[in-house]
Design an enzyme around this catalytic site. Structure first.
Site, short mmCIF file in Angstrom:
data_model
loop_
_atom_site.label_atom_id
_atom_site.label_comp_id
_atom_site.label_asym_id
_atom_site.label_seq_id
_atom_site.Cartn_x
_atom_site.Cartn_y
_atom_site.Cartn_z
N HIS A 1 0.99 -1.26 0.02
CA HIS A 1 -0.23 0.17 0.15
C HIS A 1 0.78 1.23 -0.10
O HIS A 1 1.64 1.24 0.81
CB HIS A 1 -0.94 -0.29 1.31
N GLU B 1 1.65 3.75 2.96
CA GLU B 1 2.13 3.19 4.24
C GLU B 1 3.62 3.40 4.60
O GLU B 1 4.36 2.65 4.29
CB GLU B 1 1.67 1.90 4.47
N HIS C 1 3.27 -3.31 7.03
CA HIS C 1 1.84 -2.22 6.97
C HIS C 1 1.99 -1.44 7.91
O HIS C 1 2.45 -1.63 8.85
CB HIS C 1 0.67 -3.05 6.53
N GLU D 1 1.25 -5.06 11.05
CA GLU D 1 0.56 -3.88 10.97
C GLU D 1 1.09 -3.01 12.06
O GLU D 1 1.02 -3.30 13.25
CB GLU D 1 -1.02 -3.81 11.09
ZN LIG Z 1 -1.34 -2.05 4.11
#
Ligand SMILES: [Zn+2]
Length: 323
Positions: free
Chosen positions: A53, A56, A148, A211
């Protein structure tokens, strides 16, 4: 070699595509992809990815710093590593993705999509990772950490997502997650379309999605927030101790349901900005669809990635139970 992140953001090819120092050889494979091979024999083939992504940024900066320290010899590499900045065009534009979510395009997740830059990138990432793992000796173990940051606030700010795996995860992976001092570890209950699902399913890699806090623009991150993960990754690459910590704070969850938005009658009973790991108690209505209410049966459940605004047919959240 120029700064790997700057080079990738420029869209240029490096002036020199390979190089070496006393410890390792490096090779620029393609845009945003660089491989490091130690001169000594190694036991692990590790994929480290970030920027799947594009907005990020913190994990991208962490990986880039590791690259710099490998090239200058500051970090003593003892395992082979493939570094991937996943989505350079989205990184340049500062967006999560262009047309469709790249991290839903693996394991056949792009078959129904028209071919574009993003589907081509997913194809290239699959092929590159496949080459990387296929050329290893039989005694080398495979790992993949995909880094992420969440797009919303989280009551548990740092957590790992483990793809569905038929056999238990190995000790090294579990120790590394412990060393990263995460707030939570979430195990999936069904197959996914993410990058780590691909490496786990196809190559039986020890794979996890990490994350790490909330997405911020480049250079607005406080990288100290991610220090435990940074230290863990460096320890893994240099075969130093993973510093077992007295870590009692990690909570363990497993997914019990994917909430799928089937049509526009879908209504999630939670504010649009509700944080990850918001909990619901028995008897509460979690969502409604087609005039039916989903009422919580378990004593307590938690919701992850709630997003009522997804396209019809896509996942509007995950329901978790503590495990
Ligand atoms: Zn992500």
């Amino acid at each position: 070699m120029e700064d790997f992140l700057k080079l990738t953001l420029s869209g240029e090819q490096p002036s020199q595509k390979s190089g070496e120092n006393q410890i390792l050889l490096w090779e620029w494979i393609a845009e945003g992809i660089i491989q490091f091979t130690p001169r000594q024999s190694y036991q692990k083939a590790i994929v480290l990815s970030a920027g799947i992504h594009g907005n990020e940024t913190a994990p991208i900066e962490i990986l880039n710093q590791i690259c710099t320290d490998l090239i200058t010899g500051k970090l003593h590499l003892k395992e082979q590593v493939l570094m991937i900045l996943g989505h350079p065009e989205a990184m340049r534009q500062g967006v999560r993705y262009l047309n469709n979510d790249l991290n839903r395009m693996f394991c056949g997740g792009r078959v129904h999509l028209d071919e574009d830059q993003e589907t081509q990138r997913a194809f290239q990432l699959e092929n590159t990772v496949s080459d990387f793992f296929s050329h290893q000796n039989h005694d080398v173990d495979f790992y993949h950490y995909d880094l992420h940051t969440a797009i919303r606030a989280s009551l548990l700010p740092t957590f790992a997502l483990l793809p569905l795996k038929k056999v238990p995860y190995n000790t090294t992976l579990l120790e590394s997650l412990n060393a990263a001092q995460l707030d939570a570890i979430v195990s999936h209950n069904c197959a996914g379309k993410t990058f780590t699902s691909y490496t786990s399913e196809q190559f039986n890699a020890q794979s996890c999605t990490l994350e790490l806090g909330k997405a911020q623009p480049f250079s607005h991150n406080n990288l100290e927030d991610f220090e435990a993960t940074n230290v863990m990754l460096r320890a893994l690459l240099s075969q130093t101790n993973l510093c077992p910590t007295e870590n009692n704070k990690t909570k363990y969850f497993s997914v019990i349901e994917n909430i799928i938005k089937n049509n526009h009658s879908f209504k999630l009973n939670i504010p649009a900005n509700a944080p990850n790991f918001t909990s619901f108690s028995q008897g509460e209505i979690l969502y409604s669809q087609d005039k039916q209410d989903y009422i919580v049966e378990n004593e307590k459940i938690w919701i992850l990635f709630p997003n009522p605004d997804v396209k019809v047919g896509l996942r509007a959240g995950l329901i978790l139970k503590e495990s």
